[in-house]
Design an enzyme around this catalytic site. Structure first.
Site, PDB file in Angstrom:
ATOM      1  N   GLY A   1       0.781  -1.287  -0.031  1.00  0.00           N
ATOM      2  CA  GLY A   1      -0.046  -0.201  -0.053  1.00  0.00           C
ATOM      3  C   GLY A   1       0.811   1.296   0.154  1.00  0.00           C
TER       4      GLY A   1
ATOM      5  CB  THR B   1       1.468  -0.111  -8.897  1.00  0.00           C
ATOM      6  OG1 THR B   1       1.765  -1.223  -8.414  1.00  0.00           O
ATOM      7  CG2 THR B   1       0.898  -0.137 -10.214  1.00  0.00           C
ATOM      8  CG  LEU B   2      -0.847   4.823  -7.745  1.00  0.00           C
ATOM      9  CD1 LEU B   2      -1.399   5.586  -6.790  1.00  0.00           C
ATOM     10  CD2 LEU B   2      -1.382   5.106  -9.215  1.00  0.00           C
TER      11      LEU B   2
ATOM     12  CE  LYS C   1       2.843  -6.430  -9.951  1.00  0.00           C
ATOM     13  NZ  LYS C   1       3.027  -5.472  -8.790  1.00  0.00           N
TER      14      LYS C   1
ATOM     15  CB  THR D   1      -0.750 -12.522  -6.244  1.00  0.00           C
ATOM     16  OG1 THR D   1      -0.654 -11.159  -5.545  1.00  0.00           O
ATOM     17  CG2 THR D   1       0.279 -12.974  -6.485  1.00  0.00           C
TER      18      THR D   1
ATOM     19  CD  GLU E   1       4.418  -2.429  -9.370  1.00  0.00           C
ATOM     20  OE1 GLU E   1       4.002  -2.483  -8.141  1.00  0.00           O
ATOM     21  OE2 GLU E   1       3.741  -2.443 -10.247  1.00  0.00           O
ATOM     22  N   GLY E   2       8.359  -4.974  -8.812  1.00  0.00           N
ATOM     23  CA  GLY E   2       8.280  -6.113  -8.022  1.00  0.00           C
ATOM     24  C   GLY E   2       6.862  -6.404  -7.547  1.00  0.00           C
ATOM     25  CB  ALA E   3       5.072  -9.176  -6.289  1.00  0.00           C
ATOM     26  N   GLY E   4       5.108  -6.500  -4.029  1.00  0.00           N
ATOM     27  CA  GLY E   4       5.401  -6.230  -2.460  1.00  0.00           C
ATOM     28  C   GLY E   4       6.845  -6.102  -2.063  1.00  0.00           C
TER      29      GLY E   4
END
EC number: 6.3.3.3
Length: 249
Positions: free
Chosen positions: A19, A23-24, A44, A48, A120-123
């Site tokens: 959060g 991404t933004l 990306k 998920t 962009e990673g995940a988390g």
């Protein structure tokens, strides 16, 4: 036989927490670079919580729109998983194999055909990707410097320092960090965060982005892209990310 095209510069965007708006921020950076006339690729590697894995997820779609990227979806969003879980668990539940080497090769292919690449990673860095591999392992294998996106509120000093120090311990280069979502009237903790982090993080503060209230995600990206162009730290951001001044021939 023609020489193989060099790999373009790029950046791997990670967050200190869920959060934080990475991404933004990644999309805003892509939009700004596109506005400079550069051919920007976005990726990306794993997303998920995608309702229909046959279609791109919302994060990948926003990134591709922002960059004006024409690369195929299979390169932009190669791994789409239904459950909103850590990638390793989501892939296990969906019975999907995470091909680590293929993800790295896709990144290299994008770098050979564009002026700049944003992954962009995940988390965060310590999110499990597959087996004993973490998102940090993917960032290191892709050989891209890390751009850390953090929040301004209480707790961000601890989270940001942990992320930066972990990356440095794993020998992942860190080009700097961006604080995202600073409100118009920050409280005492928020107001002090940029100064404290700049003094403690052993990497560069590349900017403080204001909180954006807009009707949709695309409007937020446009607003943040405008902020990036006006940052007092813009020259440092540009230097640290090593983006080219003009498109390659």
């Amino acid at each position: 036989m023609p020489a193989e095209r060099r790999l373009a510069p790029g950046v791997f965007v990670t967050g200190t927490d869920t959060g934080v708006g990475k991404t933004l921020v990644a999309a805003a950076l892509a939009r700004h670079l596109r506005d400079q006339g550069l051919r920007v690729a976005v990726m990306k590697p794993v997303e998920t919580g995608v309702a229909d894995p046959n279609q791109a997820g919302p994060d990948a779609a926003l990134l591709r729109w922002a960059a004006g990227c024409q690369a195929p979806w299979e390169d932009v969003a190669p791994l789409r998983l239904r459950r909103p879980l850590a990638p390793a668990l989501a892939a296990e539940k969906d019975k999907v194999f995470v091909d680590f080497s293929a993800l790295v090769e896709t990144c290299q292919r994008l770098r050979r055909n564009h002026d700049f690449v944003i992954v962009e990673g995940a988390g965060g860095l310590m999110v499990p990707l597959a087996g004993g591999l973490l998102i940090a392992d993917l960032a290191r294998a892709m050989e891209l410097p890390l751009l850390v996106v953090c929040r301004p509120d209480l707790g961000t000093i601890n989270h940001t320092l942990l992320t930066v120090f972990s990356a440095q311990t794993m020998e992942i280069p860190v080009c700097g960090f961006l604080i995202n979502g600073m409100p118009d009237a920050p409280d005492e903790a928020m107001g002090d965060a940029p100064h404290a982090l700049a003094a403690l993080a052993s990497t560069d503060l590349l900017g403080v982005l204001d909180r954006v209230d807009a009707a949709d995600e695309q409007a937020k990206v446009e607003a943040l892209a405008g902020q990036i162009a006006q940052l007092p730290t813009y020259r440092t951001l540009r230097y640290n990310l090593a983006w080219p001044s003009e498109p390659s021939v």
